[in-house]
Design a protein around this motif. Structure first.
Motif, PDB file in Angstrom:
ATOM      1  N   MET A   4       0.851  -1.180   0.000  1.00  0.00           N
ATOM      2  CA  MET A   4       0.000   0.000   0.000  1.00  0.00           C
ATOM      3  C   MET A   4       0.888   1.232   0.000  1.00  0.00           C
ATOM      4  SD  MET A   4      -3.184   0.837   2.580  1.00  0.00           S
ATOM      5  CE  MET A   4      -3.748  -0.852   2.461  1.00  0.00           C
ATOM      6  N   LYS A 103      -7.474   5.822 -10.272  1.00  0.00           N
ATOM      7  CA  LYS A 103      -6.883   5.079 -11.381  1.00  0.00           C
ATOM      8  C   LYS A 103      -5.540   5.657 -11.806  1.00  0.00           C
ATOM      9  CE  LYS A 103      -7.868   3.533 -16.106  1.00  0.00           C
ATOM     10  NZ  LYS A 103      -8.879   3.539 -17.211  1.00  0.00           N
ATOM     11  N   ASP A 106      -2.783   5.105  -9.268  1.00  0.00           N
ATOM     12  CA  ASP A 106      -2.644   3.711  -8.833  1.00  0.00           C
ATOM     13  C   ASP A 106      -2.830   3.608  -7.317  1.00  0.00           C
ATOM     14  OD1 ASP A 106      -2.219   0.983  -8.980  1.00  0.00           O
ATOM     15  OD2 ASP A 106      -0.035   1.160  -8.837  1.00  0.00           O
ATOM     16  N   GLN A 108      -4.165   2.359  -3.788  1.00  0.00           N
ATOM     17  CA  GLN A 108      -4.491   1.030  -3.273  1.00  0.00           C
ATOM     18  C   GLN A 108      -5.640   1.031  -2.268  1.00  0.00           C
ATOM     19  OE1 GLN A 108      -0.839   1.918  -3.064  1.00  0.00           O
ATOM     20  NE2 GLN A 108      -0.921   1.286  -5.206  1.00  0.00           N
ATOM     21  N   LEU A 109      -6.041   2.220  -1.799  1.00  0.00           N
ATOM     22  CA  LEU A 109      -7.138   2.305  -0.836  1.00  0.00           C
ATOM     23  C   LEU A 109      -7.757   3.691  -0.896  1.00  0.00           C
ATOM     24  CD1 LEU A 109      -8.711   1.086   1.635  1.00  0.00           C
ATOM     25  CD2 LEU A 109      -6.925   2.082   3.090  1.00  0.00           C
ATOM     26  N   CYS A 138     -10.086  -0.341  -6.476  1.00  0.00           N
ATOM     27  CA  CYS A 138      -9.372  -0.696  -5.250  1.00  0.00           C
ATOM     28  C   CYS A 138     -10.333  -0.777  -4.065  1.00  0.00           C
ATOM     29  CB  CYS A 138      -8.265   0.312  -4.969  1.00  0.00           C
ATOM     30  SG  CYS A 138      -8.874   1.961  -4.536  1.00  0.00           S
TER      31      CYS A 138
END
Length: 293
Positions: A4, A103, A106, A108-109, A138
């Motif tokens: 992360m 997007k 990138d 992750q949360l 995600c």
């Protein structure tokens, strides 16, 4: 450890949003992740006086952008002190900008509160949150009543709960919860709810218990995750899905409840299982923030 590196926090300057900062800090510190605070200024549309012309968009005045930029520079400064934080102000449709940012960066949360209001609170999780849950790939951590959230434990998350429906997406949801519990040294409680007689063909909870335990055992072994005795529990119950799951989370004292959104199953052409259909209800009723995987 879970990978992360970037966490996105849509900011509306509300107390609910501020209430999620404890979670943001915990994740950022554990995974050395960058926090991206994003405030979005909604465009202003003006209907034409006559004719069938489409609504026009008024340019956002620079003074408003400057004002919002100052607010976001100061928002949660003490709660996030010492962390890597990027603070941005964009213009546009909030849910579209959040999805695009997640997007392009990138992420992750995504961490955000819900926004149901008044007498309709029990029926709403907020249109922006609902759209983000549909559009962002995600995991999304969201919760209700975060303005009243209190932390009375020295541990970040003493217990993490996870609800699975034993369908194709269950392994992904379970793995996300297990990794978090392992990384934070939390207890992990896994529950499967069998619906009451009359809703659909009901399986005997005793028959489903070995299936649930096998799923958990296989996923932990395949991903080299281990829990000390007494730190892992699996439970099959009968009852209404959303209330039963939320009741389980409350009984075990969960600070995070992980559920599936059925994204991997949908990508295969399916519509998700029973649990997926109840995701919004679970989020509305949960005693703690819900991690939708």
């Amino acid at each position: 450890m879970t990978q992360m590196s970037r966490i996105l926090l849509p900011v509306d300057f509300s107390e609910r949003c501020l209430g999620m900062m404890h979670y943001a800090r915990a994740f950022a510190e554990k995974y050395d992740a960058e926090l991206i605070l994003l405030h979005i200024v909604n465009p202003v549309f003006v209907a034409p006086e006559v004719g069938m012309a489409p609504a026009a968009v008024i340019a956002t005045p620079q003074w408003l952008i400057n004002e919002k930029s100052k607010l976001i520079d100061e928002f949660a400064s003490s709660e996030l002190f010492g962390l890597r934080v990027r603070r941005l102000v964009y213009e546009g449709i909030p849910e579209a900008q959040i999805a695009e940012m997640a997007k392009s960066e990138d992420v992750q949360l995504v961490i955000m509160p819900t926004h149901g209001y008044g007498v309709l609170r029990r029926f709403l999780i907020g249109s922006v949150t609902a759209k983000v849950l549909d559009d962002v790939a995600c995991p999304v951590l969201t919760g209700v009543h975060m303005e009243k959230h209190a932390y009375d434990s020295k541990e970040e998350f003493p217990t993490i709960a996870c609800a699975v429906d034993l369908k194709s997406g269950s392994a992904e949801t379970l793995l996300a919860a297990a990794r978090l519990a392992h990384d934070f040294g939390s207890k992990l409680g896994v529950v499967h709810i069998s619906p009451p007689t009359g809703q659909e063909k009901q399986a005997n909870p005793a028959d489903l218990q070995p299936q649930l335990e096998e799923l958990v055992t296989q996923q932990l072994a395949a991903n080299n995750l281990a829990f000390e005795p007494g730190r892992l529990a699996c439970c099959v119950q009968s009852g209404e899905i959303a209330p039963s799951i939320c009741g389980f989370a409350e009984r075990v004292g969960a600070k995070i409840l992980a559920v599936g959104r059925g994204r991997s199953h949908a990508a295969e052409g399916g519509k998700g299982g029973r649990l997926v259909m109840h995701t919004y209800s679970i989020i509305r009723q949960s005693p703690c923030p819900v991690l939708s995987v």
